[in-house]
Each structure stands twice: as structure tokens, then as C-alpha cells.
Write an enzyme that holds these catalytic residues in place. Structure first.
Site, mmCIF file in Angstrom:
data_model
loop_
_atom_site.group_PDB
_atom_site.id
_atom_site.type_symbol
_atom_site.label_atom_id
_atom_site.label_comp_id
_atom_site.label_asym_id
_atom_site.label_seq_id
_atom_site.Cartn_x
_atom_site.Cartn_y
_atom_site.Cartn_z
ATOM 1 N N HIS A 102 0.806 -1.232 0.000
ATOM 2 C CA HIS A 102 0.000 0.000 0.000
ATOM 3 C C HIS A 102 0.839 1.283 0.000
ATOM 4 O O HIS A 102 0.522 2.260 0.686
ATOM 5 C CB HIS A 102 -0.961 0.015 1.183
ATOM 6 C CG HIS A 102 -2.064 -1.000 1.089
ATOM 7 N ND1 HIS A 102 -2.668 -1.330 -0.103
ATOM 8 C CD2 HIS A 102 -2.681 -1.744 2.045
ATOM 9 C CE1 HIS A 102 -3.606 -2.232 0.114
ATOM 10 N NE2 HIS A 102 -3.637 -2.510 1.407
ATOM 11 N N HIS A 173 -9.726 2.265 0.723
ATOM 12 C CA HIS A 173 -9.606 1.098 1.599
ATOM 13 C C HIS A 173 -10.625 1.151 2.739
ATOM 14 O O HIS A 173 -10.292 0.860 3.890
ATOM 15 C CB HIS A 173 -8.178 1.020 2.153
ATOM 16 C CG HIS A 173 -7.746 -0.343 2.582
ATOM 17 N ND1 HIS A 173 -8.212 -0.948 3.715
ATOM 18 C CD2 HIS A 173 -6.873 -1.222 2.025
ATOM 19 C CE1 HIS A 173 -7.646 -2.134 3.866
ATOM 20 N NE2 HIS A 173 -6.820 -2.329 2.841
ATOM 21 N N GLU A 298 -11.685 -3.392 -2.969
ATOM 22 C CA GLU A 298 -10.736 -2.377 -3.400
ATOM 23 C C GLU A 298 -10.482 -2.496 -4.911
ATOM 24 O O GLU A 298 -9.628 -3.275 -5.337
ATOM 25 C CB GLU A 298 -9.419 -2.549 -2.649
ATOM 26 C CG GLU A 298 -9.546 -2.615 -1.142
ATOM 27 C CD GLU A 298 -8.364 -3.306 -0.499
ATOM 28 O OE1 GLU A 298 -7.213 -2.886 -0.750
ATOM 29 O OE2 GLU A 298 -8.589 -4.289 0.235
#
Length: 336
Positions: A102, A173, A298
Site C-alpha cells: 500500500h 480502503h 478495493e
């Protein structure tokens, strides 16, 4: 709820203010932080549907990207390395010292964005990621627009441009739960939620959750979610393939319902894949959320795309504009 001018609600470690702006209309109320462009609160007809924290400072140190826009590259990059135009770039290995996750320990979810425009039904945040930030090449200018576009529909438009060739993969997210109780009560598990994902293929992964490079059919496997499936019957943190490139307009990528709730969530997106995560590790974040008390859908590029030539490219070059759309659409149904 307030709207228009963002208001200070906390302070970043460097002393800069964390601001919050709110949108309302068409049955939705939305609270967005400058920190991470976080959806801190999303209410549908007065009912919360995402996990969030009352104290904005929790998002600085504890939150596992909860509600945030993640990047510069969402999901995982094997070994924290990729090669672009013959140059190898090293990224922080912030997941068990093995993978880049991420965007790194100081990815976009932990940066303080700027509110560029705020109205009653839409707002835009921007962030400039410096050349070399978290190891990525090129200065990247990013914008995220949240807009209430129809009854029960919140749309995110994510754009980016770069000064040098780089890789970009942005998503939101948020952790969803359609049976959240009023504030002050623990979130129940999402095991009884029912999911549908209209994908005919998924990406198998190794023990580090890195794609093997294969694109496998879901037919005959536990990954076949084309028909409504109870989430608690299986465990998921996998990418489902929606296409070999981004779509021109958002199309359905997932649908969620829950017994005892009259709300259904349909997620639409332009991205070529959607990561479905069942929240198994939420309890480890120290936020007071139990494991599997929220689920994530996502929409994104293929995980580890720069290390798999057969995957759709995640490269953005100067003069090009990265653009992806995500829409959360809530509808009322007869409670199951």
C-alpha cells in the site's frame, strides 16, 4: 452535518492541522479527513456503513489504511523492487520485511492532503508526492474527488499525472459493514454478509500473498463468487479479474447484502481488478475492531503488476493522465 468549509479536528506530528469536510444529500452523509483522504464516516439514511474512528489521531498511528486512499501503489509489490525502463527501484518492505504494501509505511494513507474545493455535494483533495518519495520515481500530482451523484451513490474519481515514468495504482480502503449498531457498540462480524463478484478469473498467490503470475478461472474453485456466497464460509484476501484493462465507465465489480439489513451495497469501478479482503487481521491494528468486523472491496490494478509482464501495465508516463472511478451505490431492499 456541516458542509462547505473544512474545519480542524486534530494535528499531524509535524504540527499541521488535520481538517475535516462533510457532504450531505440524497440519503447520504459523508465525513472526509485531509489525512489520507479518509472516509471517516459514511451514513446511509442515518445509519453507519463503514468502520471509522472518532479520534482523528487514531488514523495517524494505528489505522490499517481504514477509509483511506492508498498509493502510490495499492496492494503488494514483491520484495519491494520493480524495474522500469531498465532501472530498478527499491521500495520499503513494510510488510514483515518481505513485501511493499500500500505504498509503504508513509504511503498516501498517512499523508496530509489539501482540500482544493469543497461544496455541499462534492469535494476534491490533492496531494503532491515528491520524486523519490518511498522510493518511487517522478513527482506525482494526485487528486481525489468525492461526489454524491445520485440517491445513495457516492463516487470517487482518482487522477494523477507525473514528471517521470512511474507506476500508479490508487484505491480506497474502506471497511464496510451493513449491520453496524449505533455509536458506542461493538461492530458485529461480517461472516453472515453475502457477496457476489462477477469475475470469471482470479489471481492465485504464494505464501506472501504475491501473485504467482497465473490468471486462473474461478469455475470449480472456492473463488467462484458469481453467485451469492456467505462470506463466513470462506477466507479471502485475493484479487479478482474484471478485465485486461480499465473500463471507460464504471461497471459492477461486487455486491454485498446482509441478513437483518435492508441495505445492499453495489460497488462499481473502472479498474481491471478488485481485491476482496474479509478483515481477518483487523484486531491486530489496536483500534478496538474485532477480526472480520468489516470487509474491503478495493478496485485497483493487478497486484505486483510491474513484476509481471503479462499483467496489464500500471505505468504512467509524462503527458498521460491516470484516471480511475469507484462508486459505492446503496439501495434499500426487503430485509432478509
Amino acid at each position: 452535518m456541516r458542509d462547505r468549509a473544512p474545519v480542524p479536528v486534530g494535528t499531524m506530528p509535524d504540527g499541521s492541522p488535520i481538517l475535516e469536510a462533510r457532504l450531505a444529500g440524497e440519503g447520504l452523509e459523508v465525513a472526509v479527513l485531509s489525512l489520507g483522504a479518509v472516509i471517516r464516516r459514511l451514513d446511509v439514511h442515518g445509519r453507519p456503513v463503514v468502520l471509522g474512528r472518532d479520534d482523528p489521531h487514531d488514523y495517524v498511528e494505528k489505522t490499517p489504511q481504514c477509509g483511506a486512499v492508498v498509493g502510490r501503489f495499492a496492494n503488494r509489490i514483491a520484495g519491494g523492487r520493480f524495474t522500469l525502463d531498465g532501472v530498478t527501484h527499491a521500495l520499503p518492505r513494510n510488510e514483515a520485511g518481505r513485501t511493499h504494501l500500500h505504498g509503504g509505511a508513509q504511503g498516501f494513507s498517512r499523508r496530509n492532503w489539501s482540500f482544493a474545493e469543497v461544496g455541499p455535494r462534492s469535494l476534491t483533495l490533492t496531494y503532491r508526492s515528491a520524486d523519490g518519495e518511498e522510493g518511487y520515481p517522478g513527482s506525482l500530482t494526485v487528486a481525489c474527488t468525492y461526489a454524491i451523484v445520485a440517491p445513495g451513490a457516492l463516487r470517487l474519481t482518482l487522477t494523477a499525472s507525473t514528471t517521470e515514468p512511474t507506476i500508479v495504482n490508487l484505491t480506497n480502503h474502506s471497511y464496510f459493514n451493513l449491520t453496524l449498531p449505533p455509536e458506542g457498540h461493538p461492530a458485529p462480524p461480517i461472516d453472515d454478509h453475502v457477496i457476489e463478484i462477477p469475475a470469471e478469473a482470479y489471481l492465485p498467490v504464494d505464501e506472501a500473498q504475491i501473485p504467482t503470475g497465473a490468471v486462473a478461472p474461478v469455475a470449480g474453485t472456492r473463488f467462484d463468487l458469481r453467485r451469492a456466497t456467505r462470506i463466513g464460509d470462506r477466507a479471502f484476501d485475493h484479487a479478482f479479474v474484471l478485465g485486461r484493462q480499465s473500463a471507460a465507465e464504471p461497471r459492477p465489480v461486487g455486491r454485498v447484502t446482509a441478513p437483518g439489513s435492508d441495505l445492499a451495497l453495489t460497488v462499481l469501478a473502472t479498474a481491471p481488478a478488485v481485491q476482496f479482503y474479509d478483515g481477518t487481521h483487523l484486531a491486530k491494528a489496536g483500534l478496538g475492531f474485532a477480526a472480520r468486523s468489516g470487509l474491503c472491496l478495493e478496485p485497483e490494478a493487478f497486484p505486483d503488476a510491474p513484476n509481471h509482464p503479462g499483467f496489464p501495465s500500471a505505468v504512467v508516463r509524462p503527458g498521460e493522465t491516470y484516471r480511475e472511478i469507484i462508486e459505492y451505490r446503496f439501495t434499500k431492499e426487503t430485509a432478509r
